[in-house]
Design a protein around this motif. Structure first.
Motif, PDB file in Angstrom:
ATOM      1  N   MET A   1     -22.648  28.815  -6.076  1.00  0.00           N
ATOM      2  CA  MET A   1     -21.328  28.955  -6.688  1.00  0.00           C
ATOM      3  C   MET A   1     -20.449  29.901  -5.887  1.00  0.00           C
ATOM      4  SD  MET A   1     -20.938  27.055  -9.318  1.00  0.00           S
ATOM      5  CE  MET A   1     -19.565  27.856 -10.117  1.00  0.00           C
ATOM      6  N   ARG A   2     -21.053  31.017  -5.473  1.00  0.00           N
ATOM      7  CA  ARG A   2     -20.248  31.977  -4.735  1.00  0.00           C
ATOM      8  C   ARG A   2     -19.780  31.388  -3.408  1.00  0.00           C
ATOM      9  NH1 ARG A   2     -22.111  38.036  -2.833  1.00  0.00           N
ATOM     10  NH2 ARG A   2     -20.089  38.665  -1.973  1.00  0.00           N
ATOM     11  N   MET A   3     -20.667  30.610  -2.756  1.00  0.00           N
ATOM     12  CA  MET A   3     -20.281  29.984  -1.499  1.00  0.00           C
ATOM     13  C   MET A   3     -19.153  28.997  -1.732  1.00  0.00           C
ATOM     14  SD  MET A   3     -22.684  27.998   1.237  1.00  0.00           S
ATOM     15  CE  MET A   3     -23.087  26.669   0.102  1.00  0.00           C
ATOM     16  N   ALA A   4     -19.223  28.254  -2.826  1.00  0.00           N
ATOM     17  CA  ALA A   4     -18.172  27.287  -3.127  1.00  0.00           C
ATOM     18  C   ALA A   4     -16.846  27.990  -3.350  1.00  0.00           C
ATOM     19  CB  ALA A   4     -18.561  26.471  -4.355  1.00  0.00           C
ATOM     20  N   ARG A   5     -16.891  29.147  -4.007  1.00  0.00           N
ATOM     21  CA  ARG A   5     -15.648  29.879  -4.240  1.00  0.00           C
ATOM     22  C   ARG A   5     -15.027  30.320  -2.931  1.00  0.00           C
ATOM     23  NH1 ARG A   5     -18.652  32.174  -8.437  1.00  0.00           N
ATOM     24  NH2 ARG A   5     -19.050  34.067  -7.249  1.00  0.00           N
ATOM     25  N   TRP A   6     -15.890  30.818  -2.025  1.00  0.00           N
ATOM     26  CA  TRP A   6     -15.341  31.282  -0.753  1.00  0.00           C
ATOM     27  C   TRP A   6     -14.768  30.126   0.060  1.00  0.00           C
ATOM     28  CZ3 TRP A   6     -13.124  35.111   1.066  1.00  0.00           C
ATOM     29  CH2 TRP A   6     -13.458  36.417   0.653  1.00  0.00           C
ATOM     30  N   MET A   7     -15.396  28.967  -0.032  1.00  0.00           N
ATOM     31  CA  MET A   7     -14.846  27.808   0.681  1.00  0.00           C
ATOM     32  C   MET A   7     -13.487  27.432   0.105  1.00  0.00           C
ATOM     33  SD  MET A   7     -18.289  25.483   1.183  1.00  0.00           S
ATOM     34  CE  MET A   7     -17.390  24.212   2.100  1.00  0.00           C
ATOM     35  N   THR A   8     -13.370  27.543  -1.218  1.00  0.00           N
ATOM     36  CA  THR A   8     -12.083  27.241  -1.850  1.00  0.00           C
ATOM     37  C   THR A   8     -11.036  28.255  -1.426  1.00  0.00           C
ATOM     38  OG1 THR A   8     -13.261  26.319  -3.739  1.00  0.00           O
ATOM     39  CG2 THR A   8     -10.929  26.836  -4.047  1.00  0.00           C
ATOM     40  N   VAL A   9     -11.405  29.524  -1.431  1.00  0.00           N
ATOM     41  CA  VAL A   9     -10.467  30.567  -1.018  1.00  0.00           C
ATOM     42  C   VAL A   9     -10.040  30.360   0.423  1.00  0.00           C
ATOM     43  CG1 VAL A   9     -10.240  33.028  -0.546  1.00  0.00           C
ATOM     44  CG2 VAL A   9     -11.293  32.261  -2.670  1.00  0.00           C
ATOM     45  N   THR A  10     -10.983  30.009   1.273  1.00  0.00           N
ATOM     46  CA  THR A  10     -10.641  29.764   2.674  1.00  0.00           C
ATOM     47  C   THR A  10      -9.661  28.608   2.802  1.00  0.00           C
ATOM     48  OG1 THR A  10     -12.840  30.537   3.305  1.00  0.00           O
ATOM     49  CG2 THR A  10     -11.607  29.297   4.937  1.00  0.00           C
ATOM     50  N   ALA A  11      -9.905  27.570   2.002  1.00  0.00           N
ATOM     51  CA  ALA A  11      -8.979  26.433   2.037  1.00  0.00           C
ATOM     52  C   ALA A  11      -7.588  26.862   1.602  1.00  0.00           C
ATOM     53  CB  ALA A  11      -9.503  25.321   1.135  1.00  0.00           C
ATOM     54  N   VAL A  12      -7.530  27.720   0.568  1.00  0.00           N
ATOM     55  CA  VAL A  12      -6.226  28.214   0.115  1.00  0.00           C
ATOM     56  C   VAL A  12      -5.541  29.010   1.206  1.00  0.00           C
ATOM     57  CG1 VAL A  12      -5.113  29.788  -1.517  1.00  0.00           C
ATOM     58  CG2 VAL A  12      -6.859  28.211  -2.315  1.00  0.00           C
ATOM     59  N   LEU A  13      -6.293  29.832   1.902  1.00  0.00           N
ATOM     60  CA  LEU A  13      -5.707  30.626   2.976  1.00  0.00           C
ATOM     61  C   LEU A  13      -5.172  29.735   4.092  1.00  0.00           C
ATOM     62  CD1 LEU A  13      -8.291  33.544   3.243  1.00  0.00           C
ATOM     63  CD2 LEU A  13      -6.003  33.633   2.251  1.00  0.00           C
ATOM     64  N   LEU A  14      -5.945  28.707   4.431  1.00  0.00           N
ATOM     65  CA  LEU A  14      -5.482  27.797   5.479  1.00  0.00           C
ATOM     66  C   LEU A  14      -4.227  27.047   5.037  1.00  0.00           C
ATOM     67  CD1 LEU A  14      -8.933  26.386   6.620  1.00  0.00           C
ATOM     68  CD2 LEU A  14      -7.469  27.989   7.862  1.00  0.00           C
ATOM     69  N   PHE A  15      -4.200  26.677   3.741  1.00  0.00           N
ATOM     70  CA  PHE A  15      -3.015  25.993   3.215  1.00  0.00           C
ATOM     71  C   PHE A  15      -1.801  26.920   3.246  1.00  0.00           C
ATOM     72  CE2 PHE A  15      -0.272  25.139  -0.483  1.00  0.00           C
ATOM     73  CZ  PHE A  15       0.198  23.869  -0.141  1.00  0.00           C
ATOM     74  N   ALA A  16      -2.041  28.193   2.838  1.00  0.00           N
ATOM     75  CA  ALA A  16      -0.942  29.146   2.824  1.00  0.00           C
ATOM     76  C   ALA A  16      -0.407  29.390   4.219  1.00  0.00           C
ATOM     77  CB  ALA A  16      -1.410  30.463   2.209  1.00  0.00           C
ATOM     78  N   ALA A  17      -1.297  29.320   5.202  1.00  0.00           N
ATOM     79  CA  ALA A  17      -0.853  29.533   6.577  1.00  0.00           C
ATOM     80  C   ALA A  17       0.146  28.475   7.011  1.00  0.00           C
ATOM     81  CB  ALA A  17      -2.057  29.541   7.520  1.00  0.00           C
ATOM     82  N   GLY A  18       0.064  27.297   6.373  1.00  0.00           N
ATOM     83  CA  GLY A  18       0.993  26.231   6.732  1.00  0.00           C
ATOM     84  C   GLY A  18       2.313  26.316   5.996  1.00  0.00           C
ATOM     85  N   LEU A  19       2.406  27.164   4.984  1.00  0.00           N
ATOM     86  CA  LEU A  19       3.656  27.320   4.260  1.00  0.00           C
ATOM     87  C   LEU A  19       4.651  28.124   5.082  1.00  0.00           C
ATOM     88  CD1 LEU A  19       2.271  28.184   0.698  1.00  0.00           C
ATOM     89  CD2 LEU A  19       3.108  25.972   1.519  1.00  0.00           C
ATOM     90  N   SER A  20       5.896  27.998   4.718  1.00  0.00           N
ATOM     91  CA  SER A  20       6.930  28.748   5.434  1.00  0.00           C
ATOM     92  C   SER A  20       6.778  30.232   5.144  1.00  0.00           C
ATOM     93  CB  SER A  20       8.317  28.279   4.995  1.00  0.00           C
ATOM     94  OG  SER A  20       8.557  28.647   3.654  1.00  0.00           O
ATOM     95  N   ARG A  21       7.180  31.040   6.095  1.00  0.00           N
ATOM     96  CA  ARG A  21       7.101  32.491   5.941  1.00  0.00           C
ATOM     97  C   ARG A  21       7.934  32.951   4.757  1.00  0.00           C
ATOM     98  NH1 ARG A  21       3.552  36.394   7.348  1.00  0.00           N
ATOM     99  NH2 ARG A  21       4.576  38.410   7.336  1.00  0.00           N
ATOM    100  N   ASP A  22       9.047  32.305   4.534  1.00  0.00           N
ATOM    101  CA  ASP A  22       9.936  32.694   3.449  1.00  0.00           C
ATOM    102  C   ASP A  22       9.275  32.499   2.091  1.00  0.00           C
ATOM    103  OD1 ASP A  22      12.630  33.493   2.510  1.00  0.00           O
ATOM    104  OD2 ASP A  22      12.632  31.469   1.646  1.00  0.00           O
ATOM    105  N   VAL A  23       8.567  31.390   1.911  1.00  0.00           N
ATOM    106  CA  VAL A  23       7.880  31.125   0.652  1.00  0.00           C
ATOM    107  C   VAL A  23       6.801  32.169   0.404  1.00  0.00           C
ATOM    108  CG1 VAL A  23       6.407  29.491  -0.590  1.00  0.00           C
ATOM    109  CG2 VAL A  23       8.380  28.658   0.723  1.00  0.00           C
ATOM    110  N   ILE A  24       6.045  32.500   1.434  1.00  0.00           N
ATOM    111  CA  ILE A  24       4.974  33.496   1.291  1.00  0.00           C
ATOM    112  C   ILE A  24       5.551  34.862   0.949  1.00  0.00           C
ATOM    113  CG2 ILE A  24       3.145  34.735   2.516  1.00  0.00           C
ATOM    114  CD1 ILE A  24       2.641  32.193   4.107  1.00  0.00           C
ATOM    115  N   ASP A  25       6.636  35.233   1.635  1.00  0.00           N
ATOM    116  CA  ASP A  25       7.247  36.534   1.377  1.00  0.00           C
ATOM    117  C   ASP A  25       7.716  36.650  -0.066  1.00  0.00           C
ATOM    118  OD1 ASP A  25       6.778  37.383   3.929  1.00  0.00           O
ATOM    119  OD2 ASP A  25       8.784  36.956   4.682  1.00  0.00           O
ATOM    120  N   LYS A  26       8.350  35.585  -0.571  1.00  0.00           N
ATOM    121  CA  LYS A  26       8.838  35.627  -1.953  1.00  0.00           C
ATOM    122  C   LYS A  26       7.664  35.739  -2.933  1.00  0.00           C
ATOM    123  CE  LYS A  26      13.189  33.129  -1.248  1.00  0.00           C
ATOM    124  NZ  LYS A  26      13.964  31.906  -1.573  1.00  0.00           N
TER     125      LYS A  26
END
Length: 682
Positions: A1-26
């Protein structure tokens, strides 16, 4: 379960990296941060900055304020190397660490290392949030990113050092080092640092006092990893693994509890209180007070105050023989500030006033004889009379009658005024000061009495004793009597025989015992320090057989022996001091004569001791028994001016001729000297 959570978090981080800087800042700027200021333990420190006492925060945790500058740099380096080696560079989340954690987990089939940064751990600690849910991990990421924008790296590190859990109710690095190592964190060994790095990861399972082997294994893993990372020499890491793990919690400092409570009560908003006390000396005197109660009734307590009389700084203040003492000792009562009867300890100041006013000199002769001041007839402690003796001997023997004769001449109100000018606040049981105050008939605290003796030690100049380090010292003191008078009294007190085994002449001191043996006192000083000791029951119940000379004086001398420095010699006499024998004194100073001496009968004149003046009597046989002292026989006895017995050589007779009503009985001796009393016969 913990490994699955970290994989999900990593996916979120990779997705966030593709968002615009302005969206992340807000998104980051809209984060509502948890409170960054948490309650920390109130600290009471001594004159050298050492801890005297620490108080828990509201929820019973030990959490002490700390900054990175107060912590061993080696620990900080080890913490960052083990937990977050890119702490100085990332913005709250380390994607590389997260990807590495996922990769290691995929290869091993289980979590090998975490991906949380120190900033994310701070976010979790501030919100007391777990990592069991994905939402909790995402919240930590968001708060961590926001924290990095609001705070400096040092401020974030300080939050971690303040809040990291170290087992039980221990939070923060300072509470941890005091608990597990008994010291502040500014100097730590590699083994100590490694244990403190490992503990917050699993503070329950690795708690050293309950799971020492788990704690040791976790510590050794930290040492291995930081050595492999090059943050610690391998040989040093291997040597550190041989160190023992602490197996017991150490108690937090709890010195000067009464004074610490007083500081907190007077300034409840301060986080740190700086006192003039010396922690080492305080510890020694608290132990001395505890030891002194052995063999005494269980209700008996001991209080001690020791100060530097040159500066007025209190160096130690022991309010009882044990703050948490069980039973009836009432250790929570601070007996340094309780009103008690001072017994004979005020006598030196009456003599100092007499010397200062030219009424007497240490070699002046004074009568120790029966006296009465109206209905007040003082007696010596043993009921005996010494006759004519010097003032020096009268004070050293602590006789009551000579000092009352002097106080009657000076006036009790002047003694009260002297005490108030010295900064002391005596409390009278009535509104009017009588002669009994010279023998302890008032209320005063141990601290006040120590302050009064400090004035004597300073040559008659009074300064207030102070216990707060931030309280400004007075520029000058207040003179309450001249320095020659102060030295003369000090010299007399220095000539008192010390307790068995104590050095002679080292201290000028005086003991006292209050009426009914309720209070036993000893106060004294050398050339630098002054101290006071009180023994008794806080509830005021008598302690049979308690005398200041027997109980309190040995503790006083022991207290001076606990000083780091040697006892400082007493001051030499001032140049103006008159140091001559009785025979060489000016005629008016050779013998003490009060202002009414010209009107008083000679000391050997006849005195009717029964019946007393104003007595009301019932005659059974019709004759009145009378008793006479002194005078030269034969005696003539008169009843209402009529002689009823002449030529008598006896001092106890029965007089005839008295009837009911008011009568006057008189006696005349062979030298024509008379004594009379008025009585009423029923």
């Amino acid at each position: 379960m913990r490994m699955a959570r970290w994989m999900t978090v990593t996916a979120v981080l990779l997705f966030a990296a593709g968002l615009s800087r302005d969206v992340i800042d807000k998104w980051i700027d809209a984060t509502v941060l948890p409170p960054l200021l948490s309650e920390t333990s109130v600290e009471v420190r001594d004159r050298n900055g050492d801890l005297l006492r620490v108080y828990t925060v509201a929820d019973g945790r030990w959490r002490l304020a700390v900054s990175p500058a107060q912590v061993d740099p080696g620990f900080v380096s080890m913490l960052i190397a083990y937990e977050d080696k890119r702490f100085a560079d990332h913005s709250g989340v380390d994607p590389r660490a997260a990807l590495r954690a996922v990769a290691q987990a995929l290869r091993a089939g289980e979590v090998v290392s975490g991906g949380s940064t120190l900033t994310m751990q701070v976010a979790r600690l501030l919100e007391d949030s777990g990592t069991g849910q994905l939402s909790g991990k995402l919240r930590q990421i968001r708060v961590a990113l926001a924290l990095e924008r609001a705070l400096t790296k040092d401020q974030i590190l300080a939050l971690y050092l303040t809040h990291a859990p170290y087992g039980g109710n221990i939070e923060g690095i300072r509470a941890a080092t005091l608990t597990w190592f008994g010291k502040e964190p500014h100097r730590l060994t590699p083994a100590e640092s490694a244990l403190l790095v490992a503990l917050p990861q699993s503070p329950v399972a690795r708690r050293p006092d309950r799971h020492p082997e788990a704690a040791r294994a976790a510590r050794d893993r930290v040492l291995d990893r930081v050595a492999r990372a090059g943050a610690l020499d391998r040989d040093e890491a291997r040597a550190a693994q041989g160190d023992l793990v602490p197996r017991a919690r150490r108690a937090f400092p709890a010195l000067a509890p009464h004074m610490a409570d007083r500081a907190l009560a007077e300034a409840p908003t301060l986080s740190t209180h700086h006192l003039t006390l010396d922690a080492t000396l305080q510890h020694k005197l608290e132990r001395l007070a505890r030891d002194a109660t052995r063999g005494l009734p269980p209700e008996t307590s001991v209080a001690v105050v020791l100060a530097d009389h040159q500066t007025g700084e209190i160096l130690a203040s022991v309010g009882s023989a044990g703050y948490n003492a069980r039973g009836t000792r009432q250790g929570f009562v601070d007996m340094t500030s309780a009103l008690r009867s001072p017994g004979s300890t005020l006598k030196p100041f009456i003599y100092a006033m007499a010397f200062d006013r030219g009424l007497a000199h240490p070699q002046t002769l004074i009568d120790d004889r029966p006296v009465a001041f109206g209905s007040y007839a003082p007696r010596n402690f043993d009921g005996a009379f010494r006759g004519e003796l010097t003032i020096t001997d009268a004070l050293r023997q602590s006789l009551n009658i000579p000092v009352v004769l002097l106080l009657d001449e000076i006036g009790p109100a002047h003694l009260m005024n002297l005490m108030r000018r010295a900064g002391v606040s005596p409390v009278l049981p009535g509104d009017q000061a009588g002669l009994a105050i010279g023998l302890g008939g008032l209320g005063v605290t141990l601290t006040d009495m120590t302050q009064l003796y400090a004035a004597l030690a300073r040559g008659g100049v009074a300064v207030p004793l102070r216990w707060r380090a931030d309280e400004a010292a007075p520029m000058t003191g207040r003179r309450i009597f001249d320095r020659a008078a102060a030295w003369q009294v000090s010299d007399i007190l220095a000539g008192l025989a010390p307790p068995a085994g104590a050095p002679r002449g080292a201290l000028a001191y005086k003991t006292g015992t209050s009426y009914g043996h309720r209070d036993a006192w000893a106060l004294g000083f050398d050339g630098r320090h002054v101290a006071g000791v009180w023994i008794g029951r806080p509830d005021g119940t008598p302690v049979p057989g308690a005398f200041g000379g027997d109980l309190a004086a040995p503790i006083l001398f022991e207290a001076f022996q606990r000083l780091r420095d040697e006892v400082t010699p007493l001051a030499p006499p001032p140049p103006e001091t008159l140091m001559v024998s009785t025979a060489r004194l000016p005629q008016p100073l050779r013998r003490f004569h009060g202002r009414n001496a010209a009107f008083e009968p000679a000391s050997d004149a006849p005195k009717l001791i029964f019946p007393p003046d104003g007595a009301r009597l019932a005659l059974g046989s019709g004759n009145l028994p009378v008793k006479l002292r002194d005078g030269t026989p034969p005696f003539i006895w008169l009843a209402n001016g009529v002689p009823v017995l002449t030529g008598s050589h006896r001092r106890e007779v029965a007089l005839p001729g008295l009837t009911a009503g008011f009568s006057q009985v008189s006696v005349i001796d062979a030298r024509g000297r008379a004594a009379r009393v008025s009585i009423r016969i029923d």
